[in-house]
Write an enzyme that holds these catalytic residues in place. Structure first.
Site, PDB file in Angstrom:
ATOM      1  N   HIS A 245       0.665  -1.328  -0.069  1.00  0.00           N
ATOM      2  CA  HIS A 245       0.117  -0.001   0.150  1.00  0.00           C
ATOM      3  C   HIS A 245       0.804   1.210  -0.015  1.00  0.00           C
ATOM      4  CE1 HIS A 245      -3.419  -2.336   1.899  1.00  0.00           C
ATOM      5  NE2 HIS A 245      -3.081  -2.883   0.799  1.00  0.00           N
ATOM      6  N   TYR A 349     -12.587  10.501   2.765  1.00  0.00           N
ATOM      7  CA  TYR A 349     -13.091   9.408   2.059  1.00  0.00           C
ATOM      8  C   TYR A 349     -13.595   8.231   2.440  1.00  0.00           C
ATOM      9  CZ  TYR A 349     -12.682  12.672  -1.948  1.00  0.00           C
ATOM     10  OH  TYR A 349     -13.016  13.789  -2.642  1.00  0.00           O
TER      11      TYR A 349
END
Ligand code: HEC
Length: 465
Positions: A245, A349
């Site tokens: 990630h 988000y």
């Protein structure tokens, strides 16, 4: 899986146990191996073995390699090791059980590339030109004004493709090439013709501890095949030991600000919702690394001033909308819940508070998909397609595709087309099924769309008829 680990297993195996037991595919499975699979594996890999094994293998698809994957696992990637749960014989039973469901050998798919004719989509006939093969994992693509292409290999090599020939560019910074980390995205400055700046993102090893790495960006100039004038303009904090990630996509907006994605580094509960670090965020900086004063958290002493938006998991696709100039991204969800987002200043988000995905283990980590103050995605994918690479179709030569979003699927190995109406996705189409793990997609200055695929690594050009 490390070669040394793999070799030592192989050697200990041959010495201690003789040859690994063999089995034919049609043999009836004992109830114990079926039960073991259902009890220990199906939770993450699903009951449908075929869906699990018809894949591009990360750690190898031979019996011995799959054995090593199960026996030792990979903590970073979320695969537990079973060396204390099962005997080697039981693990080999699982290996054969799993592999017996394989109907497509990925090594064959590599050879069975889409033919150079007769490829159609709902709205366009096209052919695929092969520009280069023999790569491993082409992660970033850029196009120099003279028509040469730059290709970054995750392993740390930067290539120039000039008239069909590859040459290596020297002076590339050291990268931590492990799992998802390595040499990543490439981006030319919007005024490259005048200033010659090339931006490169990568996983940077911690100078104080080589076992840690982080997402970083340099800019440099290209003199023949040598990088010069290297300036480090962004280094995400903190350095951590996980190897996944990283995010690392880069994009310039119309005003010349540079955006950089950084993933949550696999630390979903610590990093993405907290503003005191760079991970799980999208950043906005000047082209030389300075921080714009009008960034949303620039005046918050607790926050990293480069943050533009937060609550992201691992965005590996980013592109500027051709007509609105808005910033669009997509990101990997956990198991399900990959998202396409339109990124706006200062917004949250939601990862991991809200998500349409579930844990790899099958358990849910959140029950909510919506919350006040958190943004909904434009689109989400369940199951995950594992999106990587993204661009809008920019050139009119693509007819009805123009304005649509193309993104790669690492998991199902196709190119995904989102048919757009304004800011809405009205339909999706799968293109080039079986092409391989799609890493990168770019609309080039020549108007054509280029697609980079991994293992075996290749770059193609989509040419409308
Ligand atoms: C907690 C979740 C989880 C469990 C339980 C689990 N796995 Fe995995 N496994 C993963 C993840 C995550 C990966 C990394 C690759 C991926 O994303 O598919 C992986 C990778 C693998 C790989 C290597 C795949 C490759 O691409 O090289 C094999 C083989 C595998 N698992 C087999 C098994 C078997 C057999 C079992 C049961 C004994 C099992 N796994 C149990 C999560 C799990």
């Amino acid at each position: 899986m490390k070669t040394s680990v793999f070799l030592s297993i192989l050697i200990s195996f041959l010495f201690l146990q003789g040859c690994p037991p063999t089995r034919t595919v049609n043999e009836k499975w004992t109830s114990s191996v079926t039960e073991n699979y259902e009890a220990y594996c199906a939770g993450c890999h699903g009951k449908n073995r075929e869906q699990f094994v018809n894949r591009t293998w990360l750690w190898g698809e031979s019996r011995e390699e799959v054995f090593a994957s199960i026996k030792y696992g990979d903590d970073d990637d979320g695969m537990p090791g079973y060396d204390t749960t099962f005997t080697d014989v039981e693990i080999y039973e699982l290996v054969d059980f799993v592999l017996s469901a394989q109907t497509i050998k990925m090594s064959d798919i590599g050879r069975k590339k889409p033919q150079n004719k007769g490829i159609t989509s709902d709205d366009l006939d096209f052919r695929l030109d092969t520009l280069v093969t023999g790569l491993v994992n082409p992660w970033g693509l850029e196009f120099l004004p003279n028509g040469d292409m730059l290709i970054s290999e995750l392993s740390g090599i930067l290539y120039r493709l000039s008239e069909g020939k590859l040459s290596k560019i020297k002076g590339v910074p050291a990268v931590r090439y492990r799992n998802q980390g390595g040499l990543s995205d490439l981006k030319l400055h919007p005024n490259y013709a005048e200033n010659g700046w090339l931006y490169i993102s990568f996983s940077k090893p911690n100078p104080a501890d080589a076992g840690e790495a982080t997402t970083a960006v340099i800019r440099a100039k290209l003199s023949e095949n040598q990088l010069t004038d290297i300036e480090e303009i962004f280094v995400a904090k903190p350095y951590v030991t996980t190897t996944r990630h990283y995010g690392t996509r880069m994009e310039f907006d119309r005003e010349g600000y540079l955006y950089i994605t950084v993933g949550d580094r696999g630390m979903r509960d610590e990093l993405p919702q907290s503003l005191d670090n760079h991970c799980g965020k999208i950043h906005r900086i000047y082209d030389d690394g300075r921080i714009p004063k009008d960034n949303p958290f620039a005046n918050n002493p607790e926050a990293m001033p480069s943050i533009w938006s937060y609550g992201h998991r691992n965005p590996q696709g980013m592109a500027l909308h051709p007509s609105t100039g808005d910033l669009w991204t997509h990101e990997h969800g956990p198991r399900g819940g990959d998202e396409i987002n339109r990124i706006e200043k200062g917004l949250n988000y939601g990862w991991p508070i809200i998500s349409y995905g579930i844990n790899y283990s099958g358990t849910r980590f959140t029950d909510i998909t919506e919350k006040e103050g958190m943004e909904q995605p434009v689109l989400y994918w369940v199951p995950s397609i594992a999106p990587c690479g993204m661009d809008f179709v920019r050139d009119e030569k693509y007819g009805a595709w123009q304005g649509d979003i193309l993104s790669g699927s690492l998991r199902f190995e196709y190119l995904n087309r989102c048919v757009m109406e304004g800011n809405r996705v009205v339909r999706e189409e799968k293109l080039l099924e079986g092409i391989g793990r799609v890493r990168v997609i770019k609309s080039a200055p020549d108007g054509f769309i280029y697609v980079g695929v991994e293992t075996p690594g290749a770059v193609y050009r989509i040419v409308p008829k």
